[in-house]
Design a protein around this motif. Sequence first.
Motif, PDB file in Angstrom:
ATOM      1  N   TYR A   1       0.820  -1.210   0.000  1.00  0.00           N
ATOM      2  CA  TYR A   1       0.000   0.000   0.000  1.00  0.00           C
ATOM      3  C   TYR A   1       0.860   1.269   0.000  1.00  0.00           C
ATOM      4  O   TYR A   1       0.501   2.273  -0.617  1.00  0.00           O
ATOM      5  CB  TYR A   1      -0.939   0.022   1.207  1.00  0.00           C
ATOM      6  CG  TYR A   1      -1.924  -1.122   1.286  1.00  0.00           C
ATOM      7  CD1 TYR A   1      -2.367  -1.787   0.141  1.00  0.00           C
ATOM      8  CD2 TYR A   1      -2.410  -1.555   2.526  1.00  0.00           C
ATOM      9  CE1 TYR A   1      -3.272  -2.839   0.226  1.00  0.00           C
ATOM     10  CE2 TYR A   1      -3.317  -2.613   2.617  1.00  0.00           C
ATOM     11  CZ  TYR A   1      -3.740  -3.251   1.473  1.00  0.00           C
ATOM     12  OH  TYR A   1      -4.634  -4.295   1.565  1.00  0.00           O
ATOM     13  N   ALA A   2       1.997   1.217   0.696  1.00  0.00           N
ATOM     14  CA  ALA A   2       2.888   2.390   0.730  1.00  0.00           C
ATOM     15  C   ALA A   2       3.547   2.603  -0.626  1.00  0.00           C
ATOM     16  O   ALA A   2       3.881   3.748  -0.986  1.00  0.00           O
ATOM     17  CB  ALA A   2       3.945   2.219   1.815  1.00  0.00           C
ATOM     18  N   ASP A   3       3.792   1.527  -1.359  1.00  0.00           N
ATOM     19  CA  ASP A   3       4.264   1.580  -2.743  1.00  0.00           C
ATOM     20  C   ASP A   3       5.516   2.449  -2.906  1.00  0.00           C
ATOM     21  O   ASP A   3       5.660   3.188  -3.876  1.00  0.00           O
ATOM     22  CB  ASP A   3       3.135   2.097  -3.646  1.00  0.00           C
ATOM     23  CG  ASP A   3       3.412   1.871  -5.127  1.00  0.00           C
ATOM     24  OD1 ASP A   3       4.148   0.917  -5.452  1.00  0.00           O
ATOM     25  OD2 ASP A   3       2.922   2.666  -5.955  1.00  0.00           O
ATOM     26  N   GLY A   4       6.401   2.378  -1.909  1.00  0.00           N
ATOM     27  CA  GLY A   4       7.658   3.104  -2.002  1.00  0.00           C
ATOM     28  C   GLY A   4       7.572   4.588  -1.687  1.00  0.00           C
ATOM     29  O   GLY A   4       8.597   5.288  -1.714  1.00  0.00           O
ATOM     30  N   LYS A   5       6.378   5.087  -1.376  1.00  0.00           N
ATOM     31  CA  LYS A   5       6.226   6.526  -1.112  1.00  0.00           C
ATOM     32  C   LYS A   5       6.828   6.925   0.227  1.00  0.00           C
ATOM     33  O   LYS A   5       7.359   8.027   0.374  1.00  0.00           O
ATOM     34  CB  LYS A   5       4.752   6.928  -1.184  1.00  0.00           C
ATOM     35  CG  LYS A   5       4.149   6.781  -2.587  1.00  0.00           C
ATOM     36  CD  LYS A   5       2.691   7.190  -2.596  1.00  0.00           C
ATOM     37  CE  LYS A   5       2.114   7.155  -4.009  1.00  0.00           C
ATOM     38  NZ  LYS A   5       2.010   5.773  -4.538  1.00  0.00           N
ATOM     39  N   ILE A   6       6.714   6.042   1.221  1.00  0.00           N
ATOM     40  CA  ILE A   6       7.385   6.243   2.510  1.00  0.00           C
ATOM     41  C   ILE A   6       7.931   4.887   2.963  1.00  0.00           C
ATOM     42  O   ILE A   6       7.393   3.836   2.582  1.00  0.00           O
ATOM     43  CB  ILE A   6       6.467   6.833   3.613  1.00  0.00           C
ATOM     44  CG1 ILE A   6       5.216   5.963   3.840  1.00  0.00           C
ATOM     45  CG2 ILE A   6       6.083   8.266   3.287  1.00  0.00           C
ATOM     46  CD1 ILE A   6       4.358   6.449   5.004  1.00  0.00           C
ATOM     47  N   PRO A   7       8.993   4.878   3.773  1.00  0.00           N
ATOM     48  CA  PRO A   7       9.550   3.608   4.237  1.00  0.00           C
ATOM     49  C   PRO A   7       8.594   2.864   5.160  1.00  0.00           C
ATOM     50  O   PRO A   7       7.804   3.479   5.886  1.00  0.00           O
ATOM     51  CB  PRO A   7      10.819   4.027   4.987  1.00  0.00           C
ATOM     52  CG  PRO A   7      11.118   5.414   4.528  1.00  0.00           C
ATOM     53  CD  PRO A   7       9.793   6.035   4.209  1.00  0.00           C
ATOM     54  N   VAL A   8       8.700   1.552   5.139  1.00  0.00           N
ATOM     55  CA  VAL A   8       7.928   0.691   6.032  1.00  0.00           C
ATOM     56  C   VAL A   8       8.898  -0.130   6.873  1.00  0.00           C
ATOM     57  O   VAL A   8       9.773  -0.824   6.333  1.00  0.00           O
ATOM     58  CB  VAL A   8       6.985  -0.237   5.252  1.00  0.00           C
ATOM     59  CG1 VAL A   8       6.285  -1.208   6.204  1.00  0.00           C
ATOM     60  CG2 VAL A   8       5.958   0.578   4.477  1.00  0.00           C
ATOM     61  N   ILE A   9       8.736  -0.022   8.176  1.00  0.00           N
ATOM     62  CA  ILE A   9       9.536  -0.787   9.132  1.00  0.00           C
ATOM     63  C   ILE A   9       8.636  -1.883   9.683  1.00  0.00           C
ATOM     64  O   ILE A   9       7.537  -1.604  10.171  1.00  0.00           O
ATOM     65  CB  ILE A   9      10.037   0.123  10.270  1.00  0.00           C
ATOM     66  CG1 ILE A   9      10.889   1.271   9.713  1.00  0.00           C
ATOM     67  CG2 ILE A   9      10.831  -0.688  11.293  1.00  0.00           C
ATOM     68  CD1 ILE A   9      11.169   2.367  10.724  1.00  0.00           C
ATOM     69  N   ALA A  10       9.080  -3.115   9.608  1.00  0.00           N
ATOM     70  CA  ALA A  10       8.279  -4.246  10.066  1.00  0.00           C
ATOM     71  C   ALA A  10       8.634  -4.602  11.497  1.00  0.00           C
ATOM     72  O   ALA A  10       9.810  -4.754  11.833  1.00  0.00           O
ATOM     73  CB  ALA A  10       8.513  -5.452   9.162  1.00  0.00           C
ATOM     74  N   GLY A  11       7.624  -4.744  12.341  1.00  0.00           N
ATOM     75  CA  GLY A  11       7.846  -5.251  13.686  1.00  0.00           C
ATOM     76  C   GLY A  11       8.063  -6.757  13.617  1.00  0.00           C
ATOM     77  O   GLY A  11       7.164  -7.494  13.207  1.00  0.00           O
ATOM     78  N   THR A  12       9.247  -7.218  13.989  1.00  0.00           N
ATOM     79  CA  THR A  12       9.564  -8.646  13.859  1.00  0.00           C
ATOM     80  C   THR A  12      10.178  -9.235  15.127  1.00  0.00           C
ATOM     81  O   THR A  12      10.816 -10.285  15.081  1.00  0.00           O
ATOM     82  CB  THR A  12      10.504  -8.901  12.660  1.00  0.00           C
ATOM     83  OG1 THR A  12      11.742  -8.209  12.857  1.00  0.00           O
ATOM     84  CG2 THR A  12       9.870  -8.455  11.354  1.00  0.00           C
ATOM     85  N   GLY A  13       9.989  -8.571  16.244  1.00  0.00           N
ATOM     86  CA  GLY A  13      10.553  -9.079  17.488  1.00  0.00           C
ATOM     87  C   GLY A  13       9.739 -10.220  18.061  1.00  0.00           C
ATOM     88  O   GLY A  13       8.553 -10.393  17.751  1.00  0.00           O
ATOM     89  N   ALA A  14      10.377 -11.017  18.891  1.00  0.00           N
ATOM     90  CA  ALA A  14       9.713 -12.131  19.578  1.00  0.00           C
ATOM     91  C   ALA A  14      10.567 -12.517  20.778  1.00  0.00           C
ATOM     92  O   ALA A  14      11.741 -12.159  20.853  1.00  0.00           O
ATOM     93  CB  ALA A  14       9.551 -13.326  18.635  1.00  0.00           C
ATOM     94  N   ASN A  15       9.968 -13.257  21.702  1.00  0.00           N
ATOM     95  CA  ASN A  15      10.779 -13.713  22.832  1.00  0.00           C
ATOM     96  C   ASN A  15      11.506 -15.014  22.516  1.00  0.00           C
ATOM     97  O   ASN A  15      12.300 -15.497  23.319  1.00  0.00           O
ATOM     98  CB  ASN A  15       9.955 -13.833  24.113  1.00  0.00           C
ATOM     99  CG  ASN A  15       8.797 -14.800  23.991  1.00  0.00           C
ATOM    100  OD1 ASN A  15       8.496 -15.287  22.912  1.00  0.00           O
ATOM    101  ND2 ASN A  15       8.123 -15.061  25.103  1.00  0.00           N
TER     102      ASN A  15
END
Length: 291
Positions: free
Chosen positions: A66-80
């Motif tokens: 959806y952002a299509d390169g217009k703004i950066p997307v940071i993915a939350g990928t943390g876990a215990n």
Amino acid sequence: MIQGSIVALVTPMDDSGAVDFKRLQALVQFHIGQGTDALVAVGTTGESATLDEQEHCAVIKAVVDYADGKIPVIAGTGANSTTEAVNLTRRAKEAGADACLIVTPYYNKPTQEGLFLHHKAINDAVDIPQILYNVPGRTGCDMLPETVGRIAQLKNIVGVKEATGDLSRYQKIRDLAGPDFAIYSGDDASSREFCLLGGNGSITVTGNVAPKLIHEMLMAAMAGDAATALAIDTKLMALHKNLFIQSNPIPVKWAVAEMGLIGKGIRLPLTWLTEDCFDAVRAAMRLAEVI
């Protein structure tokens, strides 16, 4: 370096709790139009703890598309679990995320050495920019500045979200991690002061509700314009407080729903904002002139 107002995006859901991808697409477009500098998909505010792995990865991929390169997307990928964090980070890279936000392992309370080895394992496994996320109030584990400085030497570690609200940590981390390491506030109430000290922006909850004002305030603070930043932040202070009147993301989802941007879906064990809090959140929204 990603800088400025980085909104920890809520995950829209319908009344049954299913992810509402149509609303999610509209929400991403809303933030692009409002000047948000980057988005975090499926962070704490995005209800990462209640999405299963398939949903988690689907939301990340959708936000990237959806952002299509217009703004950066940071993915939350943390876990215990380190293995789970590696897998989520790998899948976020495959989805096209620009970076990953990796929360300190929660509940199991690792040692500082354990934190280093956890992040080293993810760093070594997946070649994507990685941002540390220290929020001891939710994880029960505090990543100390000395540990941040040590982890910062790994090649894929590019920044940290420091959510303790302790402004004295900024300079400690800067001294230990170096001038090219991104240091983000994770505490809306102190983000103006944090950025006036030299911080690179904020990963913000308030930005879900008042994205334009948050962007303008942080830009002023990062430019050293304390007077302008204060004038804008004065309109936001009640939001900084009242969006945490109950556990995040309960109040912020209610506020975004009040703006007509999402429906009233949330997942157990989280519940919808209780009526006794409506007036306080609504008053804060009026001060910020978003309703």
